[in-house]
Write a protein that holds these residues in place. Structure first.
Motif, PDB file in Angstrom:
ATOM      1  N   LEU A  96       0.660  -1.158   0.028  1.00  0.00           N
ATOM      2  CA  LEU A  96      -0.057  -0.130   0.065  1.00  0.00           C
ATOM      3  C   LEU A  96       0.941   1.213  -0.133  1.00  0.00           C
ATOM      4  O   LEU A  96       0.630   2.255  -0.787  1.00  0.00           O
ATOM      5  CB  LEU A  96      -0.799  -0.183   1.243  1.00  0.00           C
ATOM      6  N   ALA A  97       1.754   1.291   0.790  1.00  0.00           N
ATOM      7  CA  ALA A  97       2.603   2.351   0.974  1.00  0.00           C
ATOM      8  C   ALA A  97       3.323   2.685  -0.438  1.00  0.00           C
ATOM      9  O   ALA A  97       3.800   3.842  -0.712  1.00  0.00           O
ATOM     10  CB  ALA A  97       3.808   2.288   2.113  1.00  0.00           C
ATOM     11  N   GLY A  98       4.057   1.629  -0.959  1.00  0.00           N
ATOM     12  CA  GLY A  98       4.771   1.624  -2.238  1.00  0.00           C
ATOM     13  C   GLY A  98       3.624   2.081  -3.329  1.00  0.00           C
ATOM     14  O   GLY A  98       4.231   2.905  -4.206  1.00  0.00           O
ATOM     15  N   TRP A  99       2.548   1.791  -3.490  1.00  0.00           N
ATOM     16  CA  TRP A  99       1.324   2.448  -4.350  1.00  0.00           C
ATOM     17  C   TRP A  99       1.218   3.841  -4.233  1.00  0.00           C
ATOM     18  O   TRP A  99       1.402   4.546  -5.357  1.00  0.00           O
ATOM     19  CB  TRP A  99       0.125   1.453  -4.462  1.00  0.00           C
ATOM     20  N   VAL A 100       1.414   4.012  -3.080  1.00  0.00           N
ATOM     21  CA  VAL A 100       0.999   5.772  -2.834  1.00  0.00           C
ATOM     22  C   VAL A 100       2.419   6.258  -3.235  1.00  0.00           C
ATOM     23  O   VAL A 100       2.500   7.313  -4.019  1.00  0.00           O
ATOM     24  CB  VAL A 100       0.741   6.087  -1.250  1.00  0.00           C
ATOM     25  N   ALA A 101       3.639   5.683  -2.848  1.00  0.00           N
ATOM     26  CA  ALA A 101       4.971   6.465  -2.977  1.00  0.00           C
ATOM     27  C   ALA A 101       5.346   6.486  -4.737  1.00  0.00           C
ATOM     28  O   ALA A 101       5.636   7.239  -5.151  1.00  0.00           O
ATOM     29  CB  ALA A 101       5.936   5.684  -2.137  1.00  0.00           C
ATOM     30  N   ALA A 102       4.822   5.266  -5.267  1.00  0.00           N
ATOM     31  CA  ALA A 102       4.963   5.112  -6.725  1.00  0.00           C
ATOM     32  C   ALA A 102       4.490   6.364  -7.635  1.00  0.00           C
ATOM     33  O   ALA A 102       4.666   6.632  -8.492  1.00  0.00           O
ATOM     34  CB  ALA A 102       4.641   3.728  -7.265  1.00  0.00           C
ATOM     35  N   ASN A 103       3.086   6.898  -6.944  1.00  0.00           N
ATOM     36  CA  ASN A 103       2.393   7.961  -7.593  1.00  0.00           C
ATOM     37  C   ASN A 103       2.699   9.046  -7.022  1.00  0.00           C
ATOM     38  O   ASN A 103       2.196  10.312  -7.334  1.00  0.00           O
ATOM     39  CB  ASN A 103       0.776   7.645  -7.522  1.00  0.00           C
ATOM     40  N   GLY A 104       4.067   9.300  -6.137  1.00  0.00           N
ATOM     41  CA  GLY A 104       4.378  10.461  -5.705  1.00  0.00           C
ATOM     42  C   GLY A 104       3.684  10.982  -4.475  1.00  0.00           C
ATOM     43  O   GLY A 104       3.797  12.244  -4.204  1.00  0.00           O
ATOM     44  N   GLY A 105       2.956  10.188  -3.743  1.00  0.00           N
ATOM     45  CA  GLY A 105       2.229  10.723  -2.769  1.00  0.00           C
ATOM     46  C   GLY A 105       3.068  10.840  -1.157  1.00  0.00           C
ATOM     47  O   GLY A 105       3.718  10.121  -1.119  1.00  0.00           O
ATOM     48  N   ASN A 106       2.485  12.015  -0.791  1.00  0.00           N
ATOM     49  CA  ASN A 106       3.137  12.115   0.634  1.00  0.00           C
ATOM     50  C   ASN A 106       2.192  11.727   1.807  1.00  0.00           C
ATOM     51  O   ASN A 106       1.394  12.102   1.956  1.00  0.00           O
ATOM     52  CB  ASN A 106       3.701  13.492   0.881  1.00  0.00           C
ATOM     53  N   ILE A 107       2.544  10.607   2.437  1.00  0.00           N
ATOM     54  CA  ILE A 107       1.632   9.954   3.252  1.00  0.00           C
ATOM     55  C   ILE A 107       1.667  10.660   4.767  1.00  0.00           C
ATOM     56  O   ILE A 107       2.437  10.980   5.394  1.00  0.00           O
ATOM     57  CB  ILE A 107       1.902   8.573   3.601  1.00  0.00           C
ATOM     58  N   ARG A 108       0.491  11.273   5.027  1.00  0.00           N
ATOM     59  CA  ARG A 108       0.132  11.918   6.497  1.00  0.00           C
ATOM     60  C   ARG A 108      -0.286  10.643   7.389  1.00  0.00           C
ATOM     61  O   ARG A 108       0.351  10.945   8.348  1.00  0.00           O
ATOM     62  CB  ARG A 108      -1.049  12.749   6.254  1.00  0.00           C
ATOM     63  N   HIS A 109      -1.037   9.864   7.320  1.00  0.00           N
ATOM     64  CA  HIS A 109      -1.303   8.876   8.366  1.00  0.00           C
ATOM     65  C   HIS A 109      -1.523   7.641   7.654  1.00  0.00           C
ATOM     66  O   HIS A 109      -1.981   7.347   6.433  1.00  0.00           O
ATOM     67  CB  HIS A 109      -2.782   9.219   8.962  1.00  0.00           C
ATOM     68  N   ALA A 110      -1.080   6.459   8.508  1.00  0.00           N
ATOM     69  CA  ALA A 110      -1.275   5.230   7.838  1.00  0.00           C
ATOM     70  C   ALA A 110      -1.591   4.261   9.278  1.00  0.00           C
ATOM     71  O   ALA A 110      -0.940   4.210  10.023  1.00  0.00           O
ATOM     72  CB  ALA A 110      -0.077   4.698   7.452  1.00  0.00           C
ATOM     73  N   ASP A 111      -2.761   3.767   9.223  1.00  0.00           N
ATOM     74  CA  ASP A 111      -3.269   2.826  10.331  1.00  0.00           C
ATOM     75  C   ASP A 111      -3.647   1.566   9.864  1.00  0.00           C
ATOM     76  O   ASP A 111      -4.412   1.565   8.829  1.00  0.00           O
ATOM     77  CB  ASP A 111      -4.365   3.505  11.177  1.00  0.00           C
TER      78      ASP A 111
END
Length: 284
Positions: A22-37
């Motif tokens: 999941l984190a990799g999918w967000v990162a692959a699209n250039g996303g900056n994660i605020r919260h992950a639970d």
């Protein structure tokens, strides 16, 4: 005010490396994660996740993100819901005669504490019309009797559709919604004046006083066809003593009702609740 964010809620079968994927999918699209639970229900073999990231700078255009999230969920064999933090749902408040929960919600909405719009208040008694006028919220009186219940519920459904309402909140509405109503409009949150599952139904403070309890509480939950048995979102408590009479329990109970309902509604609006298998996971 912070910039808009994207919120993904996911339920899928549990397996190794899901958090990384999941984190990799967000990162692959250039996303900056605020919260992950995340939460694993080992008994059910399920993985539940709420992940939130900045919309600004994300590599996919806003309109393309929902379909991309659906594709991700399908690849993981699960289901996803996607929301944007700057979308403020249209929420109808249903009331009867008691004002404490209504006034609290209207104040929190006006102050921006609850990210929602209130296009309408629907009441089965006319008593609270002046309170709504003070907040500039339209008030509609829809009387309910045993004989007119089906007709009244149909009127309410039509009002919800007319005002494009996404969620209804029973803020001491004091009526049981029928299964017919809930099948047509299932998105309903209620406040019950007891610490469920104890003291379901009417006059819980009277019954609590008779039992000599030392704690009373209020429960906010999603509404289902079975009375006071929907998935619980939030509960609050207050201490009582042998000196307290029934009216003291009612007075203290009103405080717990306001707080439980406001907290539950904010959790729902901020997409911090996932309902599954008749219960909730609350990422607070």
């Amino acid at each position: 005010m912070s910039s808009a964010s994207v919120i993904l809620q996911l339920i899928c079968p549990d397996r190794p490396a899901l958090v990384s994927e999941l984190a990799g999918w967000v990162a692959a699209n250039g996303g900056n994660i605020r919260h992950a639970d995340h939460h694993t229900d080992s008994g059910a073999g399920l993985f539940l996740s709420r992940i939130e990231w900045d919309l600004q700078g994300f590599g996919l255009p806003r309109q393309a993100i929902p379909s991309a999230a659906d594709s991700l969920a399908q690849r993981l064999g699960g289901e996803a819901q996607l929301h944007f933090s700057d979308d403020h749902p249209r929420v109808a408040i249903l009331v009867s005669k008691q004002s404490h929960c209504l006034l609290d919600l209207l104040w929190r909405a006006r102050s921006g504490e609850l990210p929602m719009q209130v296009p309408i208040v629907i009441a089965n008694h006319p008593d609270l019309e002046s309170s709504c006028k003070e907040f500039g919220v339209p008030f509609i009186h829809v009387p309910v009797t045993r004989e007119t219940k089906a007709e009244a519920e149909q009127t309410i459904l039509e009002l919800l559709i007319e005002h494009r309402v996404e969620l209804a909140v029973l803020a001491k509405y004091m009526q049981v919604l029928s299964g017919t109503f809930l099948r047509q409009f299932p998105n309903v949150i209620n406040i019950h004046h007891s610490f469920l599952p104890a003291f379901k139904g009417a006059q819980p403070y009277h019954r609590a006083w008779e039992r000599g309890v030392k704690l009373i509480g209020a429960t906010s939950h999603y509404v289902t066809e079975e009375l006071d048995d929907g998935p619980i979102i939030e509960q609050t408590i207050a201490h009582v003593s042998h000196r307290d009479e029934v009216q003291d329990l009612i007075r203290k109970g009103r405080d717990t009702e306001r707080l439980a309902l406001a907290r539950a509604l904010r959790l729902h609006l901020c997409r911090q609740v996932i309902v599954y298998r008749g219960r909730t996971a609350v990422f607070a």
